[in-house]
Scaffold this motif. Sequence first.
Motif, PDB file in Angstrom:
ATOM      1  N   TRP A  13      40.155 -71.262 -31.650  1.00  0.00           N
ATOM      2  CA  TRP A  13      38.990 -70.798 -30.893  1.00  0.00           C
ATOM      3  C   TRP A  13      38.346 -69.588 -31.565  1.00  0.00           C
ATOM      4  O   TRP A  13      37.104 -69.457 -31.576  1.00  0.00           O
ATOM      5  CB  TRP A  13      39.377 -70.465 -29.449  1.00  0.00           C
ATOM      6  N   ARG A  14      39.160 -68.693 -32.124  1.00  0.00           N
ATOM      7  CA  ARG A  14      38.611 -67.538 -32.829  1.00  0.00           C
ATOM      8  C   ARG A  14      37.782 -67.987 -34.023  1.00  0.00           C
ATOM      9  O   ARG A  14      36.664 -67.502 -34.251  1.00  0.00           O
ATOM     10  CB  ARG A  14      39.740 -66.608 -33.290  1.00  0.00           C
ATOM     11  N   LYS A  15      38.305 -68.950 -34.768  1.00  0.00           N
ATOM     12  CA  LYS A  15      37.569 -69.459 -35.926  1.00  0.00           C
ATOM     13  C   LYS A  15      36.294 -70.184 -35.491  1.00  0.00           C
ATOM     14  O   LYS A  15      35.258 -70.083 -36.164  1.00  0.00           O
ATOM     15  CB  LYS A  15      38.465 -70.383 -36.744  1.00  0.00           C
ATOM     16  N   ASP A  34      29.050 -78.643 -38.421  1.00  0.00           N
ATOM     17  CA  ASP A  34      29.807 -79.867 -38.137  1.00  0.00           C
ATOM     18  C   ASP A  34      30.990 -80.015 -39.090  1.00  0.00           C
ATOM     19  O   ASP A  34      32.103 -80.356 -38.669  1.00  0.00           O
ATOM     20  CB  ASP A  34      28.905 -81.100 -38.238  1.00  0.00           C
ATOM     21  N   ALA A  35      30.757 -79.743 -40.360  1.00  0.00           N
ATOM     22  CA  ALA A  35      31.836 -79.847 -41.356  1.00  0.00           C
ATOM     23  C   ALA A  35      32.930 -78.822 -41.087  1.00  0.00           C
ATOM     24  O   ALA A  35      34.133 -79.137 -41.174  1.00  0.00           O
ATOM     25  CB  ALA A  35      31.271 -79.674 -42.759  1.00  0.00           C
ATOM     26  N   GLU A  36      32.532 -77.596 -40.753  1.00  0.00           N
ATOM     27  CA  GLU A  36      33.517 -76.548 -40.449  1.00  0.00           C
ATOM     28  C   GLU A  36      34.340 -76.896 -39.219  1.00  0.00           C
ATOM     29  O   GLU A  36      35.563 -76.722 -39.205  1.00  0.00           O
ATOM     30  CB  GLU A  36      32.810 -75.203 -40.234  1.00  0.00           C
ATOM     31  N   VAL A  37      33.670 -77.376 -38.176  1.00  0.00           N
ATOM     32  CA  VAL A  37      34.378 -77.733 -36.944  1.00  0.00           C
ATOM     33  C   VAL A  37      35.351 -78.865 -37.216  1.00  0.00           C
ATOM     34  O   VAL A  37      36.499 -78.840 -36.747  1.00  0.00           O
ATOM     35  CB  VAL A  37      33.379 -78.107 -35.820  1.00  0.00           C
ATOM     36  N   GLU A  38      34.931 -79.855 -37.990  1.00  0.00           N
ATOM     37  CA  GLU A  38      35.834 -80.964 -38.313  1.00  0.00           C
ATOM     38  C   GLU A  38      37.045 -80.472 -39.098  1.00  0.00           C
ATOM     39  O   GLU A  38      38.188 -80.871 -38.816  1.00  0.00           O
ATOM     40  CB  GLU A  38      35.090 -82.026 -39.116  1.00  0.00           C
ATOM     41  N   LEU A  40      38.313 -77.454 -39.021  1.00  0.00           N
ATOM     42  CA  LEU A  40      39.158 -76.672 -38.108  1.00  0.00           C
ATOM     43  C   LEU A  40      39.974 -77.579 -37.200  1.00  0.00           C
ATOM     44  O   LEU A  40      41.145 -77.296 -36.909  1.00  0.00           O
ATOM     45  CB  LEU A  40      38.303 -75.711 -37.278  1.00  0.00           C
ATOM     46  N   MET A  41      39.382 -78.681 -36.750  1.00  0.00           N
ATOM     47  CA  MET A  41      40.112 -79.621 -35.898  1.00  0.00           C
ATOM     48  C   MET A  41      41.268 -80.259 -36.666  1.00  0.00           C
ATOM     49  O   MET A  41      42.370 -80.407 -36.130  1.00  0.00           O
ATOM     50  CB  MET A  41      39.161 -80.689 -35.362  1.00  0.00           C
ATOM     51  N   VAL A  42      41.026 -80.615 -37.908  1.00  0.00           N
ATOM     52  CA  VAL A  42      42.086 -81.189 -38.744  1.00  0.00           C
ATOM     53  C   VAL A  42      43.205 -80.168 -38.940  1.00  0.00           C
ATOM     54  O   VAL A  42      44.392 -80.495 -38.816  1.00  0.00           O
ATOM     55  CB  VAL A  42      41.511 -81.666 -40.103  1.00  0.00           C
ATOM     56  N   GLU A  43      42.825 -78.926 -39.230  1.00  0.00           N
ATOM     57  CA  GLU A  43      43.814 -77.854 -39.419  1.00  0.00           C
ATOM     58  C   GLU A  43      44.659 -77.643 -38.162  1.00  0.00           C
ATOM     59  O   GLU A  43      45.887 -77.523 -38.228  1.00  0.00           O
ATOM     60  CB  GLU A  43      43.101 -76.559 -39.792  1.00  0.00           C
ATOM     61  N   LEU A  44      44.001 -77.601 -36.993  1.00  0.00           N
ATOM     62  CA  LEU A  44      44.726 -77.427 -35.737  1.00  0.00           C
ATOM     63  C   LEU A  44      45.676 -78.590 -35.495  1.00  0.00           C
ATOM     64  O   LEU A  44      46.823 -78.392 -35.094  1.00  0.00           O
ATOM     65  CB  LEU A  44      43.748 -77.286 -34.565  1.00  0.00           C
ATOM     66  N   GLY A  45      45.220 -79.808 -35.746  1.00  0.00           N
ATOM     67  CA  GLY A  45      46.081 -80.974 -35.562  1.00  0.00           C
ATOM     68  C   GLY A  45      47.307 -80.924 -36.449  1.00  0.00           C
ATOM     69  O   GLY A  45      48.427 -81.210 -36.014  1.00  0.00           O
ATOM     70  N   GLN A  46      47.115 -80.534 -37.705  1.00  0.00           N
ATOM     71  CA  GLN A  46      48.243 -80.435 -38.632  1.00  0.00           C
ATOM     72  C   GLN A  46      49.217 -79.349 -38.195  1.00  0.00           C
ATOM     73  O   GLN A  46      50.436 -79.542 -38.252  1.00  0.00           O
ATOM     74  CB  GLN A  46      47.742 -80.153 -40.047  1.00  0.00           C
ATOM     75  N   THR A  47      48.678 -78.224 -37.752  1.00  0.00           N
ATOM     76  CA  THR A  47      49.530 -77.127 -37.295  1.00  0.00           C
ATOM     77  C   THR A  47      50.350 -77.555 -36.090  1.00  0.00           C
ATOM     78  O   THR A  47      51.561 -77.300 -36.026  1.00  0.00           O
ATOM     79  CB  THR A  47      48.670 -75.897 -36.939  1.00  0.00           C
ATOM     80  N   ARG A  48      49.717 -78.202 -35.133  1.00  0.00           N
ATOM     81  CA  ARG A  48      50.426 -78.655 -33.937  1.00  0.00           C
ATOM     82  C   ARG A  48      51.507 -79.669 -34.286  1.00  0.00           C
ATOM     83  O   ARG A  48      52.626 -79.580 -33.785  1.00  0.00           O
ATOM     84  CB  ARG A  48      49.446 -79.260 -32.934  1.00  0.00           C
ATOM     85  N   ARG A  49      51.169 -80.634 -35.137  1.00  0.00           N
ATOM     86  CA  ARG A  49      52.177 -81.638 -35.515  1.00  0.00           C
ATOM     87  C   ARG A  49      53.367 -80.993 -36.206  1.00  0.00           C
ATOM     88  O   ARG A  49      54.516 -81.327 -35.929  1.00  0.00           O
ATOM     89  CB  ARG A  49      51.549 -82.714 -36.403  1.00  0.00           C
ATOM     90  N   GLN A  50      53.099 -80.035 -37.112  1.00  0.00           N
ATOM     91  CA  GLN A  50      54.192 -79.360 -37.819  1.00  0.00           C
ATOM     92  C   GLN A  50      55.062 -78.566 -36.861  1.00  0.00           C
ATOM     93  O   GLN A  50      56.292 -78.597 -36.945  1.00  0.00           O
ATOM     94  CB  GLN A  50      53.643 -78.444 -38.924  1.00  0.00           C
ATOM     95  N   GLN A  51      54.444 -77.862 -35.919  1.00  0.00           N
ATOM     96  CA  GLN A  51      55.220 -77.069 -34.970  1.00  0.00           C
ATOM     97  C   GLN A  51      56.052 -77.959 -34.056  1.00  0.00           C
ATOM     98  O   GLN A  51      57.195 -77.626 -33.734  1.00  0.00           O
ATOM     99  CB  GLN A  51      54.291 -76.167 -34.162  1.00  0.00           C
ATOM    100  N   LEU A  52      55.511 -79.098 -33.644  1.00  0.00           N
ATOM    101  CA  LEU A  52      56.281 -80.014 -32.805  1.00  0.00           C
ATOM    102  C   LEU A  52      57.423 -80.648 -33.596  1.00  0.00           C
ATOM    103  O   LEU A  52      58.519 -80.845 -33.064  1.00  0.00           O
ATOM    104  CB  LEU A  52      55.370 -81.073 -32.199  1.00  0.00           C
ATOM    105  N   ARG A  53      57.179 -80.959 -34.886  1.00  0.00           N
ATOM    106  CA  ARG A  53      58.270 -81.483 -35.728  1.00  0.00           C
ATOM    107  C   ARG A  53      59.382 -80.448 -35.866  1.00  0.00           C
ATOM    108  O   ARG A  53      60.571 -80.778 -35.800  1.00  0.00           O
ATOM    109  CB  ARG A  53      57.735 -81.858 -37.112  1.00  0.00           C
ATOM    110  N   ASP A  54      58.998 -79.187 -36.064  1.00  0.00           N
ATOM    111  CA  ASP A  54      59.993 -78.118 -36.193  1.00  0.00           C
ATOM    112  C   ASP A  54      60.799 -77.956 -34.903  1.00  0.00           C
ATOM    113  O   ASP A  54      62.021 -77.770 -34.935  1.00  0.00           O
ATOM    114  CB  ASP A  54      59.327 -76.796 -36.553  1.00  0.00           C
ATOM    115  N   ALA A  55      60.116 -78.025 -33.751  1.00  0.00           N
ATOM    116  CA  ALA A  55      60.810 -77.898 -32.463  1.00  0.00           C
ATOM    117  C   ALA A  55      61.764 -79.074 -32.266  1.00  0.00           C
ATOM    118  O   ALA A  55      62.885 -78.900 -31.774  1.00  0.00           O
ATOM    119  CB  ALA A  55      59.804 -77.824 -31.322  1.00  0.00           C
ATOM    120  N   TRP A  56      61.337 -80.272 -32.627  1.00  0.00           N
ATOM    121  CA  TRP A  56      62.192 -81.456 -32.488  1.00  0.00           C
ATOM    122  C   TRP A  56      63.426 -81.326 -33.379  1.00  0.00           C
ATOM    123  O   TRP A  56      64.546 -81.645 -32.956  1.00  0.00           O
ATOM    124  CB  TRP A  56      61.403 -82.715 -32.828  1.00  0.00           C
TER     125      TRP A  56
END
Length: 90
Positions: A13-15, A34-38, A40-56
């Motif tokens: 959200w800050r970005k 539009d390109a920046e938002v896309e 950022l969305m990809v970056e957030l998705g990757q971060t979330r997936r990595q954090q969930l993999r680490d928690a698992w």
Amino acid sequence: MFPDLIGATRDYWRKLDEVEAAYRRNELTIQEVDAEVEALMVELGQTRRQQLRDAWAALQTFVNQQGEALVGVTALGMLAYVWLVVNGQA
């Protein structure tokens, strides 16, 4: 140890706010926004997936290390519940 999904979302959200501010200052075109938002969305998705993999992985490690204790506690809990039901306490 625990994934910081809220922190990752706050960064996102800050970005987004920075991109919006740049757009309002006419530093970015709508296509660039539009390109920046896309991106950022990809970056957030990757971060979330990595954090969930680490928690698992951490959960799996904990279960592997404490498996017998977990089984014992579960068995005691079930026995206590059955005893309470049989004696009319639950």
